[in-house]
Write a protein that holds these residues in place. Structure first.
Motif, PDB file in Angstrom:
ATOM      1  N   ILE A 221     -44.091 -14.611  44.786  1.00 36.47           N
ATOM      2  CA  ILE A 221     -45.009 -15.553  45.440  1.00 36.47           C
ATOM      3  C   ILE A 221     -44.342 -16.096  46.698  1.00 36.47           C
ATOM      4  O   ILE A 221     -43.372 -16.854  46.614  1.00 36.47           O
ATOM      5  N   PRO A 222     -44.844 -15.721  47.881  1.00 35.45           N
ATOM      6  CA  PRO A 222     -44.147 -16.045  49.128  1.00 35.45           C
ATOM      7  C   PRO A 222     -43.995 -17.543  49.423  1.00 35.45           C
ATOM      8  O   PRO A 222     -43.028 -17.945  50.036  1.00 35.45           O
ATOM      9  N   CYS A 223     -44.950 -18.354  48.988  1.00 34.04           N
ATOM     10  CA  CYS A 223     -44.832 -19.755  49.390  1.00 34.04           C
ATOM     11  C   CYS A 223     -43.952 -20.567  48.454  1.00 34.04           C
ATOM     12  O   CYS A 223     -43.810 -21.784  48.611  1.00 34.04           O
ATOM     13  N   ILE A 224     -43.369 -19.909  47.467  1.00 33.41           N
ATOM     14  CA  ILE A 224     -42.541 -20.633  46.487  1.00 33.41           C
ATOM     15  C   ILE A 224     -41.183 -19.953  46.361  1.00 33.41           C
ATOM     16  O   ILE A 224     -41.112 -18.739  46.221  1.00 33.41           O
ATOM     17  N   THR A 225     -40.123 -20.756  46.389  1.00 27.93           N
ATOM     18  CA  THR A 225     -38.800 -20.169  46.148  1.00 27.93           C
ATOM     19  C   THR A 225     -38.089 -20.925  45.031  1.00 27.93           C
ATOM     20  O   THR A 225     -38.151 -22.154  44.964  1.00 27.93           O
TER      21      THR A 225
ATOM     22  N   LYS B 194     -31.817 -19.546  39.038  1.00 25.67           N
ATOM     23  CA  LYS B 194     -32.502 -19.027  37.855  1.00 25.67           C
ATOM     24  C   LYS B 194     -32.256 -19.968  36.675  1.00 25.67           C
ATOM     25  O   LYS B 194     -31.109 -20.275  36.353  1.00 25.67           O
ATOM     26  N   PRO B 195     -33.332 -20.415  36.006  1.00 27.60           N
ATOM     27  CA  PRO B 195     -33.121 -21.373  34.905  1.00 27.60           C
ATOM     28  C   PRO B 195     -32.343 -20.735  33.755  1.00 27.60           C
ATOM     29  O   PRO B 195     -32.576 -19.580  33.398  1.00 27.60           O
ATOM     30  N   GLU B 196     -31.431 -21.501  33.198  1.00 28.63           N
ATOM     31  CA  GLU B 196     -30.615 -20.988  32.083  1.00 28.63           C
ATOM     32  C   GLU B 196     -30.671 -21.933  30.886  1.00 28.63           C
ATOM     33  O   GLU B 196     -29.989 -21.734  29.882  1.00 28.63           O
ATOM     34  N   ALA B 197     -31.478 -22.968  30.992  1.00 33.92           N
ATOM     35  CA  ALA B 197     -31.519 -23.966  29.903  1.00 33.92           C
ATOM     36  C   ALA B 197     -32.751 -24.836  30.048  1.00 33.92           C
ATOM     37  O   ALA B 197     -33.481 -24.729  31.040  1.00 33.92           O
ATOM     38  N   SER B 198     -32.981 -25.692  29.081  1.00 33.16           N
ATOM     39  CA  SER B 198     -34.119 -26.625  29.022  1.00 33.16           C
ATOM     40  C   SER B 198     -35.433 -25.844  29.059  1.00 33.16           C
ATOM     41  O   SER B 198     -35.495 -24.713  28.598  1.00 33.16           O
ATOM     42  N   MET B 199     -36.471 -26.460  29.590  1.00 34.14           N
ATOM     43  CA  MET B 199     -37.789 -25.821  29.539  1.00 34.14           C
ATOM     44  C   MET B 199     -38.433 -25.768  30.913  1.00 34.14           C
ATOM     45  O   MET B 199     -39.627 -25.505  31.038  1.00 34.14           O
ATOM     46  N   PHE B 200     -37.614 -26.063  31.953  1.00 33.32           N
ATOM     47  CA  PHE B 200     -38.218 -26.250  33.280  1.00 33.32           C
ATOM     48  C   PHE B 200     -37.428 -25.536  34.359  1.00 33.32           C
ATOM     49  O   PHE B 200     -36.246 -25.251  34.208  1.00 33.32           O
ATOM     50  N   THR B 201     -38.111 -25.342  35.493  1.00 34.71           N
ATOM     51  CA  THR B 201     -37.408 -24.926  36.692  1.00 34.71           C
ATOM     52  C   THR B 201     -38.023 -25.645  37.890  1.00 34.71           C
ATOM     53  O   THR B 201     -39.228 -25.950  37.899  1.00 34.71           O
ATOM     54  N   MET B 202     -37.190 -25.952  38.875  1.00 38.00           N
ATOM     55  CA  MET B 202     -37.678 -26.592  40.096  1.00 38.00           C
ATOM     56  C   MET B 202     -37.813 -25.517  41.166  1.00 38.00           C
ATOM     57  O   MET B 202     -36.873 -24.745  41.408  1.00 38.00           O
ATOM     58  N   VAL B 203     -38.966 -25.476  41.794  1.00 37.34           N
ATOM     59  CA  VAL B 203     -39.177 -24.488  42.859  1.00 37.34           C
ATOM     60  C   VAL B 203     -39.656 -25.190  44.120  1.00 37.34           C
ATOM     61  O   VAL B 203     -40.379 -26.193  44.060  1.00 37.34           O
ATOM     62  N   LYS B 204     -39.236 -24.640  45.265  1.00 36.40           N
ATOM     63  CA  LYS B 204     -39.566 -25.283  46.545  1.00 36.40           C
ATOM     64  C   LYS B 204     -40.836 -24.670  47.123  1.00 36.40           C
ATOM     65  O   LYS B 204     -41.038 -23.466  47.067  1.00 36.40           O
ATOM     66  N   LEU B 205     -41.654 -25.526  47.733  1.00 33.61           N
ATOM     67  CA  LEU B 205     -42.884 -25.082  48.384  1.00 33.61           C
ATOM     68  C   LEU B 205     -42.612 -24.827  49.852  1.00 33.61           C
ATOM     69  O   LEU B 205     -42.050 -25.679  50.535  1.00 33.61           O
ATOM     70  N   GLU B 206     -43.008 -23.657  50.317  1.00 38.12           N
ATOM     71  CA  GLU B 206     -42.917 -23.388  51.767  1.00 38.12           C
ATOM     72  C   GLU B 206     -44.270 -23.725  52.375  1.00 38.12           C
ATOM     73  O   GLU B 206     -45.164 -22.877  52.424  1.00 38.12           O
ATOM     74  N   LEU B 207     -44.433 -24.967  52.793  1.00 39.72           N
ATOM     75  CA  LEU B 207     -45.750 -25.398  53.269  1.00 39.72           C
ATOM     76  C   LEU B 207     -46.163 -24.676  54.549  1.00 39.72           C
ATOM     77  O   LEU B 207     -47.351 -24.513  54.835  1.00 39.72           O
ATOM     78  N   SER B 208     -45.160 -24.214  55.304  1.00 40.01           N
ATOM     79  CA  SER B 208     -45.478 -23.589  56.602  1.00 40.01           C
ATOM     80  C   SER B 208     -46.296 -22.307  56.432  1.00 40.01           C
ATOM     81  O   SER B 208     -47.004 -21.905  57.350  1.00 40.01           O
ATOM     82  N   VAL B 209     -46.220 -21.671  55.241  1.00 39.13           N
ATOM     83  CA  VAL B 209     -47.009 -20.444  55.098  1.00 39.13           C
ATOM     84  C   VAL B 209     -48.367 -20.699  54.462  1.00 39.13           C
ATOM     85  O   VAL B 209     -49.127 -19.775  54.189  1.00 39.13           O
ATOM     86  N   LEU B 210     -48.643 -21.971  54.213  1.00 43.57           N
ATOM     87  CA  LEU B 210     -49.908 -22.309  53.557  1.00 43.57           C
ATOM     88  C   LEU B 210     -50.894 -22.920  54.532  1.00 43.57           C
ATOM     89  O   LEU B 210     -50.526 -23.682  55.420  1.00 43.57           O
ATOM     90  N   GLU B 211     -52.131 -22.554  54.317  1.00 46.07           N
ATOM     91  CA  GLU B 211     -53.242 -23.095  55.096  1.00 46.07           C
ATOM     92  C   GLU B 211     -53.777 -24.303  54.346  1.00 46.07           C
ATOM     93  O   GLU B 211     -53.927 -24.262  53.140  1.00 46.07           O
TER      94      GLU B 211
ATOM     95  N   ALA C 227     -51.936 -18.937  45.503  1.00 50.45           N
ATOM     96  CA  ALA C 227     -51.045 -18.897  46.666  1.00 50.45           C
ATOM     97  C   ALA C 227     -51.577 -17.943  47.718  1.00 50.45           C
ATOM     98  O   ALA C 227     -51.595 -18.259  48.912  1.00 50.45           O
ATOM     99  N   GLN C 228     -52.047 -16.802  47.264  1.00 55.03           N
ATOM    100  CA  GLN C 228     -52.579 -15.822  48.219  1.00 55.03           C
ATOM    101  C   GLN C 228     -53.807 -16.366  48.920  1.00 55.03           C
ATOM    102  O   GLN C 228     -53.959 -16.233  50.124  1.00 55.03           O
ATOM    103  N   ARG C 229     -54.657 -17.027  48.158  1.00 55.24           N
ATOM    104  CA  ARG C 229     -55.902 -17.537  48.721  1.00 55.24           C
ATOM    105  C   ARG C 229     -55.631 -18.573  49.797  1.00 55.24           C
ATOM    106  O   ARG C 229     -56.373 -18.720  50.754  1.00 55.24           O
ATOM    107  N   HIS C 230     -54.546 -19.318  49.617  1.00 50.91           N
ATOM    108  CA  HIS C 230     -54.261 -20.410  50.547  1.00 50.91           C
ATOM    109  C   HIS C 230     -53.229 -20.070  51.598  1.00 50.91           C
ATOM    110  O   HIS C 230     -52.860 -20.911  52.415  1.00 50.91           O
ATOM    111  N   SER C 231     -52.736 -18.811  51.574  1.00 49.81           N
ATOM    112  CA  SER C 231     -51.737 -18.440  52.585  1.00 49.81           C
ATOM    113  C   SER C 231     -52.411 -18.263  53.924  1.00 49.81           C
ATOM    114  O   SER C 231     -53.553 -17.821  53.999  1.00 49.81           O
TER     115      SER C 231
END
Lengths: 423, 439
Positions: free
Chosen positions: A334-338, A342-359, A413-417
């Motif tokens: 998914i291009p707008c998310i990085t 890589k998560p190695e524990a717990s139940m979550f992961t934090m990912v960054k939004l690339e707002l510049s590629v989103l409409e 993500a694709q729809r809003h890119s």
């Protein structure tokens, strides 16, 4: 104070401190997103915003734990009031459980039982709230600490976890933030929301820094043993010789039973620092005035901790490992998310939004609200945990449901890119 | 708020900066738990006596309640986090349970589930503590958890008396005199712990009218609603919600003898929407967001517990309690230092006046209870802990065998500490002379 129509004056009103503390925590955002759902969408809602997989079959608790509770209930031995820090048999069982793998034995008298880790946080914040004191919390964080600290009028100072460094603690920032009124630093390991595990060396550095600053370490290890990557879990308990440690935990995550409300705080204090400062005495006082874990759960704890089979734990971990890998791989597409780590524990992961590629999406909140509306998919906006324009994704659901959810995310993500410009 | 501990605490060559919150000391000092468990520590474990009261011989809960919880645990449907106000079915079941004869019915959304009645007290007081100079009116004698939580939340405590000569009715004049424009609420405990009385409809109506006059909330602690065995019926304060707003607190702890289960509730009897419009409801909901939730297991089981427990269970238990009251009164005849002005018609205690004039070397109720614990391993609550000096509270919610043992030990203690016969005789002679003189 409130006045009602008709001019009758009533002397009571709302409590502003409560309102201010409460705004903008996780539940607030989950409720907001739920309000955005499109009721006419016939697809089931996919919840990737919570921290509780217990409704899903792959995360059903171990039957022997259920039987232990039923036995304790039926014995009729555990219907009475609990003693302040919990029943002795339960404290002893938790002390032994926490001592596994340590070079020393934790004393049962240093273990205080609480109605879940939330209650431990509640008690701890009340205890530390001396006028003018401040506390160091991570960013991103588990917002219950923030709300509760605010409610007790403890000043909050935030240090960053560094995504480029595997979410390690920015120790320089910690040193810069602390002053003579700083009482404690919170370390959540394994990390909610980032999904990483701190290395032994890093934990030692944190302990040494805290010691130098004269602050105690609050070690929230509620996700202890929920690790499925390369980094082995090391408890902050190993460094209690360097710095006093307030160890928090519960059975909620490992046994998938947050609804049972059983947790603990252990005061690891070999040099009696917390004792001499009066902190332990205050802690006992707060515990005296507050609620307790259900007594028959306490009665079942020795059996729960000692008799649950390894197969149960490894089965849950296998599901989590599969989900975390699948989540990480799908996000790469998914291009707008990085995802920086890589998560190695717990139940979550934090990912960054690339707002510049989103409409037409200006921030994380708008992203999540539209996602809820268009795809019946719930993901938590990063601002709820302190990082605007990031997202917290929960991967602890059924693997098939997760794949479905991530595919909806991809479509959204694709729809809003932004469309590529034609030359 | 004061701080606990040393200002400069050195160890490991560091100056340690954290302290305990001194405000907790003042508050915790008044908790019953601290006092009672402190007294248990004084028990002489070498005298071969089991410590009384024990938990082994107390009244038991009913099988329907145990089954309901076991079913909830086994279902696997109650392992998740519950929503802060409580799960819908629990809220609905409590509303139905409370609605009975109420003129204005509670809706499920007017009910909030808490970890026992004690947690309900905590939340209500935290919610009302918004006003800097706010004060609250508490009964004397009372239940010290209110004092503890009020102190801790920074709400000033003012007391009003319960009048022994009027069946422990509230001294309404004193109540009015104690209130001012900063008073936010009054707490009423009905059925009453420790006195054991049940308030009449007329008296409760007067209390509601006074609350309206003063512009305050009535917090009605009805945790003993099921433990009523006298002739007077229990009347819920919610009956008068059209006069003044009532927050009803309760739990299954007493009725079902399961205080360790930790499940209770708060109900907003707010027919004129005053609690809503003044923002109190919102504060309560916000407080619930911040505080630990009660167990989902108990919430899941609650509807069945409230709906399926047969009336016979309570009837049988209350009959046993009434018999215990009668047995106690018979035994009290041999223990002249203790006097009960009103036979309890509810709850599980005897509330007794202590006459130190017939005892040698016993200064007051605290002294009496401390010596009793040391000599007889019997723990009674000294009235001073509940706000009334030279009274004593005895727990009588036990099997007859333990009750008999309790009075055996009391009698033994009394015999050992009674003033000698010569002294009593001269005391009686003096009294007779005075009587003759008056006549």
């Amino acid at each position: 104070m409130g006045e009602t129509r008709g001019g009758k004056r009533w002397n009571f009103g709302a409590n502003e401190v409560v309102e201010l503390s409460c705004s903008q925590n996780v539940r607030y955002f989950l409720n907001l997103l739920a309000d955005n759902l499109d009721r006419s969408d016939s697809r089931p809602v996919i919840p990737l915003g919570h921290g509780d997989p217990s409704p899903f079959p792959s995360y059903r608790t171990d039957p022997s734990a259920v039987e232990a509770v039923c036995d304790a209930l039926r014995s009729a031995q555990f219907n009475h009031y609990s003693t302040t820090s919990g029943l002795p048999i339960a404290r002893k069982a938790v002390a032994e459980y926490l001592s596994r793998g340590l070079t020393y034995q934790i004393c049962p008298n240093d273990v205080h039982l609480t109605a879940g880790c939330h209650h431990a946080i509640d008690v701890l914040m009340s205890t530390l709230a001396v006028p003018g004191a401040n506390i160091l919390l991570p960013r991103p964080s588990y917002p219950m600490y923030d709300s509760r600290a605010a409610f007790s009028q403890l000043e909050i100072r935030r240090y960053d976890l560094l995504p480029e460094n595997g979410w390690e603690v920015d120790l320089d920032a910690v040193e810069a933030l602390a002053d003579e009124k700083t009482a404690a630093i919170l370390v959540i390991n394994p990390c909610n929301p980032c999904g990483n595990v701190f290395s032994r060396q890093h934990l030692q550095k944190i302990a040494e820094t805290a010691s130098k600053l004269g602050v105690l370490v609050i070690a929230d290890e509620v996700y202890k043993d929920i690790t499925f990557g390369e980094t082995p879990f090391v408890s902050m308990a190993e460094f209690a010789d360097i710095v006093p440690v307030m160890l928090l935990g519960s059975i909620s995550k490992r046994w998938c039973v947050p609804g049972w409300r059983f947790g603990w705080m252990a005061t690891l204090d070999p040099h009696n620092i917390m004792k001499d400062s009066g902190l332990v005495h205050s802690l006992a006082n707060v515990l005296n005035m507050s609620t307790d874990p259900t007594t028959f759960i306490q009665g079942a704890i020795p059996d729960i901790l000692e008799k649950t089979k390894e197969e149960f734990f490894s089965s849950v971990l296998e599901t989590l490992r599969e989900c975390s890998e699948s989540c990480y791989e799908e996000i790469k597409k998914i291009p707008c998310i990085t995802c920086p780590y890589k998560p190695e524990a717990s139940m979550f992961t934090m990912v960054k939004l690339e707002l510049s590629v989103l409409e037409d999406i200006k921030d994380d909140l708008e992203f999540c609200c539209k996602l809820a509306k268009e795809e019946s998919l719930i993901i938590l906006p990063g601002r709820s945990v302190g990082l605007k324009n990031w997202l917290r994704i929960t991967f602890a659901v059924e693997p098939e449901l997760l794949k479905d959810g991530l595919s909806r995310l991809n479509k959204f993500a694709q729809r809003h890119s932004k469309k590529k410009q034609q030359p | 708020m004061a701080t606990n501990g040393n200002d400069n605490c050195n160890a490991n060559d560091s100056v340690w900066q954290f302290r305990g919150n001194g405000a907790t000391s003042d508050a915790a000092a008044v908790t019953l738990r601290k006092l009672v468990f402190g007294m248990f520590k004084n028990c002489n474990f070498n005298n071969g006596k089991t410590i009384l009261p024990s938990t082994t011989h107390s009244f038991k809960t009913c099988p329907e309640a145990e089954e309901a919880v076991a079913a909830a645990v086994r279902s696997g449907m109650a392992n998740s986090y519950a929503p802060s106000p409580g799960i819908f079915n629990a809220r609905r079941a409590v509303a139905d349970y409370l609605n009975g004869e109420l003129p204005t019915k509670l809706r499920p959304e007017d009910v909030y589930i808490t970890g026992g009645c004690n947690q309900a007290i905590e939340i209500v007081l935290d919610s009302l503590a918004g006003n800097p100079a706010g004060n609250i009116l508490l009964p004397n004698p009372g239940y010290p958890h209110y004092d503890a939580r009020a102190i801790y939340s920074g709400v000033e405590v003012r007391k009003y008396d319960l009048l022994p000569e009027r069946d422990f009715e509230i001294d309404l004049d004193a109540l009015e005199a104690a209130a001012d424009k900063n008073t936010v609420a009054l707490v009423l405990i009905n059925p009453n712990n420790p006195c054991g009385n049940v308030y009449t409809y007329d008296h409760l109506k007067k209390v509601a009218e006074m609350a309206k006059k003063l512009g305050i909330v009535v917090i009605s602690d009805e945790v003993y609603d099921k433990v009523v065995y006298g002739d007077r019926p229990f009347v819920p304060m919610g009956t008068f919600a059209s006069i003044a707003p009532v927050i009803t607190l309760g739990s299954i702890s007493k009725g079902w003898v399961v205080p360790g289960w930790r499940i209770g509730w708060m109900a907003m009897n707010d027919s004129n929407r005053i609690l809503k419009n003044t923002g109190v409801v919102e504060s309560i909901e916000d407080c619930l967001d911040l505080t630990p939730q009660p167990s989902f297991l108990l919430q899941e089981a609650l509807p069945e517990i409230l709906e399926k427990t047969p009336k016979e269970y309570f009837a049988k238990k209350n009959k046993a309690m009434k018999r215990n009251v009668e047995l106690s009164f018979e035994r009290l005849r041999d223990i002249p230092c203790l006097f009960c002005p009103k036979k309890p018609e509810s709850c599980s205690y005897l509330w007794l006046r202590l006459d130190t004039s017939v005892l040698a070397n016993i200064e007051n109720d605290l002294d009496f209870c401390t010596k009793l614990v040391t000599e007889e391993s019997l723990v009674l609550v000294p009235g001073v802990a509940l706000g009334a000096k030279n009274w004593v509270r005895i727990s009588i919610g036990t099997e007859e065998s333990e009750l008999a043992e309790t009075f055996d030990r009391l009698k033994s203690f009394y015999s050992r500490h009674a003033i000698s016969k010569e002294t009593i005789k001269s005391h009686v002679d003096t009294v007779n002379q005075i009587v003759v003189a008056v006549v």
